[in-house]
Design a protein around this motif. Structure first.
Motif, mmCIF file in Angstrom:
data_model
loop_
_atom_site.group_PDB
_atom_site.id
_atom_site.type_symbol
_atom_site.label_atom_id
_atom_site.label_comp_id
_atom_site.label_asym_id
_atom_site.label_seq_id
_atom_site.Cartn_x
_atom_site.Cartn_y
_atom_site.Cartn_z
ATOM 1 N N THR A 76 0.815 -1.213 0.000
ATOM 2 C CA THR A 76 0.000 0.000 0.000
ATOM 3 C C THR A 76 0.850 1.266 0.000
ATOM 4 N N GLU A 77 2.080 1.174 0.384
ATOM 5 C CA GLU A 77 2.945 2.355 0.401
ATOM 6 C C GLU A 77 3.592 2.602 -0.956
ATOM 7 N N GLY A 78 3.522 1.638 -1.846
ATOM 8 C CA GLY A 78 4.163 1.773 -3.145
ATOM 9 C C GLY A 78 3.571 2.879 -3.995
ATOM 10 N N ASP A 79 2.287 3.185 -3.806
ATOM 11 C CA ASP A 79 1.625 4.218 -4.594
ATOM 12 C C ASP A 79 1.283 5.448 -3.757
ATOM 13 N N ALA A 80 1.982 5.624 -2.664
ATOM 14 C CA ALA A 80 1.694 6.751 -1.784
ATOM 15 C C ALA A 80 1.995 8.064 -2.503
ATOM 16 N N HIS A 81 1.132 9.044 -2.296
ATOM 17 C CA HIS A 81 1.280 10.350 -2.936
ATOM 18 C C HIS A 81 2.206 11.225 -2.099
ATOM 19 N N GLN A 82 3.189 11.770 -2.727
ATOM 20 C CA GLN A 82 4.134 12.659 -2.046
ATOM 21 C C GLN A 82 4.058 14.028 -2.708
ATOM 22 N N GLY A 83 3.125 14.846 -2.279
ATOM 23 C CA GLY A 83 3.012 16.160 -2.895
ATOM 24 C C GLY A 83 1.846 16.934 -2.318
ATOM 25 N N ASP A 84 1.540 18.045 -2.959
ATOM 26 C CA ASP A 84 0.456 18.921 -2.519
ATOM 27 C C ASP A 84 -0.661 18.918 -3.556
ATOM 28 N N VAL A 85 -1.860 19.166 -3.065
ATOM 29 C CA VAL A 85 -3.015 19.313 -3.933
ATOM 30 C C VAL A 85 -3.660 20.643 -3.597
ATOM 31 N N GLU A 86 -3.929 21.431 -4.610
ATOM 32 C CA GLU A 86 -4.568 22.726 -4.396
ATOM 33 C C GLU A 86 -5.824 22.815 -5.249
#
Length: 63
Positions: free
Chosen positions: A28-38
């Motif tokens: 489940t951590e393989g597709d973790a999102h690392q960023g911001d959403v605005e």
């Protein structure tokens, strides 16, 4: 033995495979999102509330 009956000795002699391999699960951590959403909203609160009211009225008409 009738339908729904069971032999208690069968219950005692059951074997369970509890040897789980770590490779069998999902990563489940393989597709973790690392960023911001605005989000940028161009409609006012009143416009959004009016649209919500319209949607609810449409749902009532369709049921």
């Amino acid at each position: 033995m009738g339908f729904g009956s069971y032999d208690e000795s069968e219950q005692e002699n059951q074997e369970y495979d509890t040897d789980f391999d770590d490779d069998d699960g999902l990563d489940t951590e393989g597709d973790a999102h690392q960023g911001d959403v605005e989000f940028e909203f161009t409609a006012s609160n009143d416009e959004l509330l009016d649209r919500l009211k319209d949607i609810k009225e449409e749902e009532k008409q369709n049921t």
